[in-house]
Scaffold this motif. Sequence first.
Motif, PDB file in Angstrom:
ATOM      1  N   ILE B  11       0.813  -1.236   0.000  1.00 30.85           N
ATOM      2  CA  ILE B  11       0.000   0.000   0.000  1.00 30.85           C
ATOM      3  C   ILE B  11       0.838   1.274   0.000  1.00 30.85           C
ATOM      4  CG2 ILE B  11      -1.971  -1.068   1.157  1.00 30.85           C
ATOM      5  CD1 ILE B  11      -0.900   0.476   3.747  1.00 30.85           C
ATOM      6  N   LYS B  12       0.147   2.377  -0.380  1.00 25.38           N
ATOM      7  CA  LYS B  12       0.707   3.728  -0.253  1.00 25.38           C
ATOM      8  C   LYS B  12       0.112   4.346   1.000  1.00 25.38           C
ATOM      9  CE  LYS B  12       0.629   4.816  -5.211  1.00 25.38           C
ATOM     10  NZ  LYS B  12       0.141   5.723  -6.259  1.00 25.38           N
ATOM     11  N   PRO B  13       0.887   4.569   2.020  1.00 30.44           N
ATOM     12  CA  PRO B  13       0.302   5.211   3.202  1.00 30.44           C
ATOM     13  C   PRO B  13       0.108   6.712   2.986  1.00 30.44           C
ATOM     14  CG  PRO B  13       2.599   4.640   3.593  1.00 30.44           C
ATOM     15  CD  PRO B  13       2.291   4.224   2.187  1.00 30.44           C
ATOM     16  N   ASN B  14      -0.706   7.304   3.855  1.00 28.79           N
ATOM     17  CA  ASN B  14      -0.873   8.753   3.853  1.00 28.79           C
ATOM     18  C   ASN B  14       0.260   9.338   4.687  1.00 28.79           C
ATOM     19  OD1 ASN B  14      -3.822   9.007   2.695  1.00 28.79           O
ATOM     20  ND2 ASN B  14      -3.798   7.308   4.138  1.00 28.79           N
ATOM     21  N   ASN B  21      -4.161   6.429   8.067  1.00 28.98           N
ATOM     22  CA  ASN B  21      -3.616   5.105   7.763  1.00 28.98           C
ATOM     23  C   ASN B  21      -4.345   3.999   8.534  1.00 28.98           C
ATOM     24  OD1 ASN B  21      -1.714   5.975   5.847  1.00 28.98           O
ATOM     25  ND2 ASN B  21      -0.438   6.764   7.509  1.00 28.98           N
ATOM     26  N   LEU B  22      -4.739   4.313   9.756  1.00 28.95           N
ATOM     27  CA  LEU B  22      -5.582   3.359  10.501  1.00 28.95           C
ATOM     28  C   LEU B  22      -6.859   3.087   9.721  1.00 28.95           C
ATOM     29  CD1 LEU B  22      -5.864   4.296  14.297  1.00 28.95           C
ATOM     30  CD2 LEU B  22      -5.204   2.085  13.323  1.00 28.95           C
ATOM     31  N   SER B  23      -7.437   4.194   9.245  1.00 34.29           N
ATOM     32  CA  SER B  23      -8.693   4.075   8.491  1.00 34.29           C
ATOM     33  C   SER B  23      -8.484   3.274   7.196  1.00 34.29           C
ATOM     34  CB  SER B  23      -9.195   5.495   8.217  1.00 34.29           C
ATOM     35  OG  SER B  23     -10.192   5.489   7.300  1.00 34.29           O
ATOM     36  N   ALA B  48       4.042   1.407   7.480  1.00 37.21           N
ATOM     37  CA  ALA B  48       2.724   1.511   6.833  1.00 37.21           C
ATOM     38  C   ALA B  48       1.806   2.496   7.562  1.00 37.21           C
ATOM     39  CB  ALA B  48       2.058   0.138   6.781  1.00 37.21           C
ATOM     40  N   MET B  49       2.108   2.797   8.828  1.00 36.93           N
ATOM     41  CA  MET B  49       1.224   3.678   9.597  1.00 36.93           C
ATOM     42  C   MET B  49       1.542   5.153   9.400  1.00 36.93           C
ATOM     43  SD  MET B  49      -0.607   1.378  10.932  1.00 36.93           S
ATOM     44  CE  MET B  49      -1.707   2.486  11.792  1.00 36.93           C
ATOM     45  N   SER B  50       2.586   5.458   8.589  1.00 34.50           N
ATOM     46  CA  SER B  50       3.013   6.866   8.526  1.00 34.50           C
ATOM     47  C   SER B  50       3.694   7.284   7.242  1.00 34.50           C
ATOM     48  CB  SER B  50       4.008   7.133   9.665  1.00 34.50           C
ATOM     49  OG  SER B  50       5.141   6.301   9.513  1.00 34.50           O
ATOM     50  N   GLY B  51       4.194   6.352   6.459  1.00 38.43           N
ATOM     51  CA  GLY B  51       5.155   6.693   5.411  1.00 38.43           C
ATOM     52  C   GLY B  51       6.548   6.622   6.006  1.00 38.43           C
ATOM     53  N   TYR B  52       7.559   6.533   5.120  1.00 40.68           N
ATOM     54  CA  TYR B  52       8.919   6.199   5.570  1.00 40.68           C
ATOM     55  C   TYR B  52       9.773   7.425   5.908  1.00 40.68           C
ATOM     56  CZ  TYR B  52      13.699   4.470   5.383  1.00 40.68           C
ATOM     57  OH  TYR B  52      15.016   4.188   5.671  1.00 40.68           O
ATOM     58  N   PHE B  53       9.886   8.361   4.952  1.00 39.29           N
ATOM     59  CA  PHE B  53      10.821   9.486   5.140  1.00 39.29           C
ATOM     60  C   PHE B  53      10.171  10.576   5.986  1.00 39.29           C
ATOM     61  CE2 PHE B  53      12.529   7.760   1.074  1.00 39.29           C
ATOM     62  CZ  PHE B  53      13.839   7.559   1.469  1.00 39.29           C
ATOM     63  N   LEU B  54      10.310  10.488   7.281  1.00 37.48           N
ATOM     64  CA  LEU B  54       9.658  11.461   8.164  1.00 37.48           C
ATOM     65  C   LEU B  54      10.638  12.407   8.828  1.00 37.48           C
ATOM     66  CD1 LEU B  54       6.868   9.512  10.070  1.00 37.48           C
ATOM     67  CD2 LEU B  54       6.833  10.493   7.799  1.00 37.48           C
ATOM     68  N   ILE B  68      -0.978   1.112  19.292  1.00 36.18           N
ATOM     69  CA  ILE B  68      -1.255   0.693  17.911  1.00 36.18           C
ATOM     70  C   ILE B  68      -2.056  -0.604  17.902  1.00 36.18           C
ATOM     71  CG2 ILE B  68       0.981  -0.432  17.541  1.00 36.18           C
ATOM     72  CD1 ILE B  68       0.854   0.345  14.697  1.00 36.18           C
ATOM     73  N   PHE B  69      -1.722  -1.502  18.816  1.00 35.93           N
ATOM     74  CA  PHE B  69      -2.471  -2.765  18.891  1.00 35.93           C
ATOM     75  C   PHE B  69      -3.941  -2.477  19.225  1.00 35.93           C
ATOM     76  CE2 PHE B  69      -4.236  -5.925  21.887  1.00 35.93           C
ATOM     77  CZ  PHE B  69      -4.459  -6.955  20.974  1.00 35.93           C
ATOM     78  N   ALA B  70      -4.176  -1.639  20.231  1.00 35.24           N
ATOM     79  CA  ALA B  70      -5.556  -1.344  20.650  1.00 35.24           C
ATOM     80  C   ALA B  70      -6.337  -0.696  19.502  1.00 35.24           C
ATOM     81  CB  ALA B  70      -5.542  -0.436  21.870  1.00 35.24           C
ATOM     82  N   GLU B  71      -5.687   0.213  18.778  1.00 35.12           N
ATOM     83  CA  GLU B  71      -6.412   0.923  17.710  1.00 35.12           C
ATOM     84  C   GLU B  71      -6.628   0.036  16.489  1.00 35.12           C
ATOM     85  OE1 GLU B  71      -5.931   5.509  18.294  1.00 35.12           O
ATOM     86  OE2 GLU B  71      -3.961   4.610  18.056  1.00 35.12           O
ATOM     87  N   LEU B  72      -5.674  -0.809  16.193  1.00 39.88           N
ATOM     88  CA  LEU B  72      -5.883  -1.761  15.088  1.00 39.88           C
ATOM     89  C   LEU B  72      -6.983  -2.757  15.447  1.00 39.88           C
ATOM     90  CD1 LEU B  72      -2.207  -2.491  13.970  1.00 39.88           C
ATOM     91  CD2 LEU B  72      -4.004  -1.487  12.541  1.00 39.88           C
ATOM     92  N   ASN B  73      -6.977  -3.195  16.695  1.00 43.25           N
ATOM     93  CA  ASN B  73      -7.996  -4.168  17.095  1.00 43.25           C
ATOM     94  C   ASN B  73      -9.391  -3.538  17.054  1.00 43.25           C
ATOM     95  OD1 ASN B  73      -8.316  -6.937  17.789  1.00 43.25           O
ATOM     96  ND2 ASN B  73      -9.010  -6.282  19.811  1.00 43.25           N
ATOM     97  N   ALA B  74      -9.475  -2.268  17.459  1.00 46.30           N
ATOM     98  CA  ALA B  74     -10.771  -1.572  17.406  1.00 46.30           C
ATOM     99  C   ALA B  74     -11.253  -1.475  15.950  1.00 46.30           C
ATOM    100  CB  ALA B  74     -10.641  -0.184  18.025  1.00 46.30           C
TER     101      ALA B  74
END
Lengths: 286, 301
Positions: B11-14, B21-23, B48-54, B68-74
């Motif tokens: 994927i292409k993350p935002n 990215n969660l969405s 994948a949750m942010s893009g690489y070059f930050l 991240i686990f809690a939000e992915l599980n939700a």
Amino acid sequence: MYDVIEQPKIDPNSESPLAINEQLVSEWLIDFIRDELVRRRGFSKAVVGLSGGVDSALVAYLCARAIGPENVHCIRMPYRSSSCESLEHAKLVADDLGVNLHTVEITEAVDGYLKSFAPEADGRRRGNVMARMRMIVLFDQSEKYRALPIGTGNKTERLFGYFTWHADDSPPINPLGDLYKTQVWKLSKYIGVPTVIVDKPASADLVVGQTDESDFGIKYELADKVLSYLVRGYTPERMIEMGFEREHVDIVKKRLDGTHWKRHLPTVAMLSSTAINDFYLRPVDY
Amino acid sequence: MLKLSVLAAQIKPNKGDYRANLSQIGKIFAQIRESAIDVDVLTLPETAMSGYFLEGGVREVARTKEEIFAELNAQYLEHGPDRSLDIVVGFYEQWERKYYNSCLYATLGTGEGVDTPKIVHVHRKFFLPTYGVFDEKRFVSRGRTIDSFTTRFGQVKAAVLICEDAWHSITPMIAALKGAQILYIVSASPARGFGEVLIGNVSQWKQLVYNIAAEHNIWVIQTGLVGFEGGKGFVGCSLVVDPFAVTRLEGPVGKEALLHAEVDLDDVSVARATSPMLADLEANLADVRREIDQIERTGRV
């Protein structure tokens, strides 16, 4: 006795350091334009300053493929001394692609300044004024069409510093900046830029009869090969041992070494540990 | 007979937008629910949750593994099917007051027993590229361990590596020696080298993954980021290579895609019986370790 098989020496005339897979590169650059222009920046249209030369022609072809010709606004910006051929070649590109073509004469604006404030300006200063005026027009037209200006500078002229600082290099995205001039020619032929544009001598079109190669004192084919080894870290001594002429290496290296400043943003006096782009680091698309 | 249904999401993350990215991942969960495919493991690329070059933006998007686990599980409970799913996802992590380029392996869902939603493992990138276009050591700390972990699938062991980790032959070797039968590699590899039939680093990735699978007779699932960030385009080209080193699936270059693979764990046993490279390594491990120790003792490193 065994036959000894020798490792071939690096041939300075080999085209391999500059080889490109034209299909792969063109598809990649089309994706680059779509992603950087549409997805990252939210634009749907592009503005390209169409000079009649091969670089801007190639960019127009790539943009037309990426976002559709109806979304590409090409601007011709002639000065009174610009050649008719340049104007015709720009029109040839626009007609072939079906993009929007506009013409904005810069003569009055340029002469308005030069006549009143700089009548003594030499050709170099006049050329810089024209280049900067063209960028004023390009950015203003981009606002008019709600479009993003697309850069057209290639890697050879960037490494040679053969451009007007904060003019030709100022559009926010540039698909050609990592392609040497000879690679631009190859890609242009592949993508269908008219042969008459690809095959003519490259010129900034500031003085009648002037060509890039006469300014440099070296042909692009040779300059690109020398550049490709220098930027990979080969020393001049090693390159001369490989078979390059010292004179050619020196011409290229002098231009390269003398223009690093042109490839950077202005130098800012650092006073804090939050200095922008020194400590406070955020990427362009963050 | 144990077969896993693995979905690799190229994927292409935002860029820099954790919520978006969660969405985006929530939409993949929804697609899994709506499709006829029962997916056991979903893999997503490095960062994948942010893009690489930050650059310094790492500190703004980094999350703890618990967050991240809690939000992915939700997201999964809201959008996913009514069965458990294991997820492999790259993210910038805050852990013990430091930042890392990490990859979470977790089980999502509402199940009980072995299927209980939980964090199974976090791998923190061991080799941080800091040369040329890469500048990771400036912004994140390096991980210090390479571990395998037991999954809920018949006690099968897996391991995770992140991008440059896989470019060093010793890291997959450690993972295999620690019992991994499946190696998940998440990557963000910007394209360079356009002179040949394939982009230069696409060729290198194919060769690397082939070599890892061939040497250790292990399933390798490599999931690559795509999209442009500041002119640098990630190649994607995700790969599924079986323990016989046969490429079973290959993602497109530079385009988003979901790749669905069936991972038959019996292939590991057959491949290792046919080509006992790992067993040979295990047998000679004491000598290998002595050689490495000698390098350290003689001060070469």
